[in-house]
Write a protein that holds these residues in place. Structure first.
Motif, PDB file in Angstrom:
ATOM      1  N   ARG A  75      99.660 -17.690  -4.803  1.00 10.85           N
ATOM      2  CA  ARG A  75      99.037 -16.562  -5.496  1.00 10.85           C
ATOM      3  C   ARG A  75      99.170 -16.899  -6.984  1.00 10.85           C
ATOM      4  O   ARG A  75     100.243 -17.256  -7.439  1.00 10.85           O
ATOM      5  N   ASP A 131      94.326 -10.059   7.596  1.00 11.49           N
ATOM      6  CA  ASP A 131      94.135  -8.607   7.431  1.00 11.49           C
ATOM      7  C   ASP A 131      92.772  -8.102   7.902  1.00 11.49           C
ATOM      8  O   ASP A 131      92.599  -6.909   8.121  1.00 11.49           O
ATOM      9  N   MET A 173     101.523  -6.406   9.644  1.00  9.74           N
ATOM     10  CA  MET A 173     100.924  -6.577   8.313  1.00  9.74           C
ATOM     11  C   MET A 173      99.527  -5.959   8.259  1.00  9.74           C
ATOM     12  O   MET A 173      99.071  -5.350   9.228  1.00  9.74           O
ATOM     13  N   GLU A 226     101.938  -1.836   7.761  1.00 11.39           N
ATOM     14  CA  GLU A 226     102.826  -1.859   6.589  1.00 11.39           C
ATOM     15  C   GLU A 226     102.247  -0.920   5.534  1.00 11.39           C
ATOM     16  O   GLU A 226     101.023  -0.831   5.379  1.00 11.39           O
ATOM     17  N   HIS A 256     106.152 -12.201   8.490  1.00 11.70           N
ATOM     18  CA  HIS A 256     105.350 -13.416   8.341  1.00 11.70           C
ATOM     19  C   HIS A 256     105.159 -14.203   9.632  1.00 11.70           C
ATOM     20  O   HIS A 256     104.368 -15.152   9.641  1.00 11.70           O
ATOM     21  N   ARG A 259     101.615 -14.603  10.402  1.00 10.26           N
ATOM     22  CA  ARG A 259     100.736 -15.525   9.664  1.00 10.26           C
ATOM     23  C   ARG A 259     100.779 -16.947  10.232  1.00 10.26           C
ATOM     24  O   ARG A 259      99.967 -17.794   9.840  1.00 10.26           O
TER      25      ARG A 259
HETATM   26  O1  F6P Z   1      97.029 -10.808   2.954  1.00  5.95           O
HETATM   27  C1  F6P Z   1      97.858 -11.323   3.931  1.00  5.95           C
HETATM   28  C2  F6P Z   1      99.229 -10.689   3.863  1.00  5.95           C
HETATM   29  O2  F6P Z   1     100.010 -11.244   4.905  1.00  5.95           O
HETATM   30  C3  F6P Z   1      99.248  -9.163   3.926  1.00  5.95           C
HETATM   31  O3  F6P Z   1      99.102  -8.672   5.225  1.00  5.95           O
HETATM   32  C4  F6P Z   1     100.593  -8.873   3.320  1.00  5.95           C
HETATM   33  O4  F6P Z   1     100.607  -7.586   2.739  1.00  5.95           O
HETATM   34  C5  F6P Z   1     100.712  -9.929   2.254  1.00  5.95           C
HETATM   35  O5  F6P Z   1      99.850 -10.985   2.638  1.00  5.95           O
HETATM   36  C6  F6P Z   1     102.106 -10.496   2.082  1.00  5.95           C
HETATM   37  O6  F6P Z   1     102.070 -11.423   1.057  1.00  5.95           O
HETATM   38  P1  F6P Z   1     103.240 -12.455   0.714  1.00  5.95           P
HETATM   39  O7  F6P Z   1     103.281 -13.494   1.789  1.00  5.95           O
HETATM   40  O8  F6P Z   1     102.839 -13.020  -0.587  1.00  5.95           O
HETATM   41  O9  F6P Z   1     104.505 -11.666   0.697  1.00  5.95           O
END
Ligand code: F6P
Length: 326
Positions: A75, A131, A173, A226, A256, A259
């Motif tokens: 990011r 998401d 998430m 969340e 996570h 993900r």
């Molecule tokens: O956008 C994907 C996501 O996993 C969201 O669901 C969650 O709010 C965010 O990213 C978490 O981000 P990070 O991994 O930067 O904490």
């Protein structure tokens, strides 16, 4: 507009399963069309810090089944400023990159839009986020895999919930969207879904406790999206402890885990189709668009539309969860 001979590709924001399949599709389709491909490491961060590598057909071998992203991701707050984007543009020119394909969620598309509008760079976006919250597309890469991960986890939790006769709040998430929670609830036969799109907290939690839990069933699973504003699953469990101390509530935050993992077939196919179409879009002179899927067809969605947040969950599904869990 410059003739395109070389494209850059990057992944940005949260990683999502299927991003590698998209990188593979973009790279190989571009090479098939006679273009060079450069990989930009760590998303916009790598564009600013000039971390650019050549990509060949073999660079994307054996990755279609892998979660995460071989190009890494980040990011990047610097890219939110015009100075950051000017630096990125300078590095693109130095590397001979004529156009960009970016893979990510709304932050990624927002960055792409700014770069394209400021510098006239051809940019095409590919929706990659668990998401599923980008408008103009029925699905985003990674959403299906994350949903299946939730299903696996909740099926396991169900064993403990039933054996111990407990109420489980499972936090999933979704950023500000309830797709994972709502559709996860349908797929697991959960007793309720608490999502930001509907005022479900008072409604469903109370109904569940007053009418369902212990009367018709001895255990319950509630999927909670969340929500930093309300405190998510932890806050709900605290509320149960306060208001209904007779019930044994537990919280599981999947975090996570959602993900990661190997992408499902659906995500691999979606990523392959969108990746190939992103290159075709550039060939057709398109820019400032995201490739998406609507009713099975691949479409071009203007960035402005992709970011307009008009897509929302199917509200009748909230009712469906309720009906099917009586
Ligand atoms: O956008 C994907 C996501 O996993 C969201 O669901 C969650 O709010 C965010 O990213 C978490 O981000 P990070 O991994 O930067 O904490």
């Amino acid at each position: 507009m410059r003739e395109i001979k070389c494209i850059g590709i990057l992944t940005s924001g949260g990683d999502a399963p299927g991003m590698n399949a998209a990188i593979r599709a973009v790279t190989r389709t571009a090479i098939y069309n006679g273009w060079n491909v450069k990989g930009i490491m760590r998303g916009y961060k790598g564009l600013i810090s000039n971390e650019i590598i050549p990509m060949h057909s073999e660079s994307v071998s054996n990755i279609i089944q892998r979660g995460g992203t071989i190009l890494k991701t980040a990011r990047c707050s610097e890219f939110r400023s015009a100075e950051g984007r000017a630096l990125a543009r300078e590095n693109m020119l130095k590397a001979g990159i004529d156009a960009l394909v970016v893979i990510g969620g709304d932050g990624t598309i927002t960055g792409a839009r700014a770069l394209s509008e400021e510098w006239g760079v051809p940019v095409v976006g590919i929706p990659g986020t668990i998401d599923n919250d980008l408008s103009g597309t029925d699905a985003t890469i990674g959403y299906d895999t994350a949903l299946n991960t939730i299903v696996d986890a909740v099926d396991k939790l169900r064993d403990t919930a039933t054996s111990h006769e407990r109420l489980f709040f499972v936090e999933v998430m979704g950023h500000t969207a309830g797709y994972l929670a709502l559709n996860g609830a349908i797929a697991t036969g959960a007793e309720a879904a608490i999502i930001p799109e509907a005022d479900t907290e008072d409604d469903q939690l109370k109904t569940l406790i007053d009418n369902g839990f212990r009367k018709s069933k001895n255990s319950a699973i509630v999927l909670v999206a969340e929500n930093p504003t309300t405190g998510g699953a932890m806050a709900l469990a605290a509320r149960v402890e306060r208001e209904y101390p007779q019930y044994d509530a537990r919280v599981t935050i999947l975090g996570h885990l959602q993900r990661g993992g190997s992408p499902t077939a659906a995500d691999r196919i979606l990523a392959s189709r969108l990746g190939a179409k992103a290159v075709e879009a550039l060939k057709e002179g398109e820019s400032n668009v995201m490739v998406g899927v609507r009713n099975g067809e691949i479409v071009y969605v203007p960035f402005a539309e992709a970011l307009n947040h008009t897509k929302t969950v199917r509200h009748s599904n909230v009712e469906l969860v309720k009906i099917l869990s009586i």
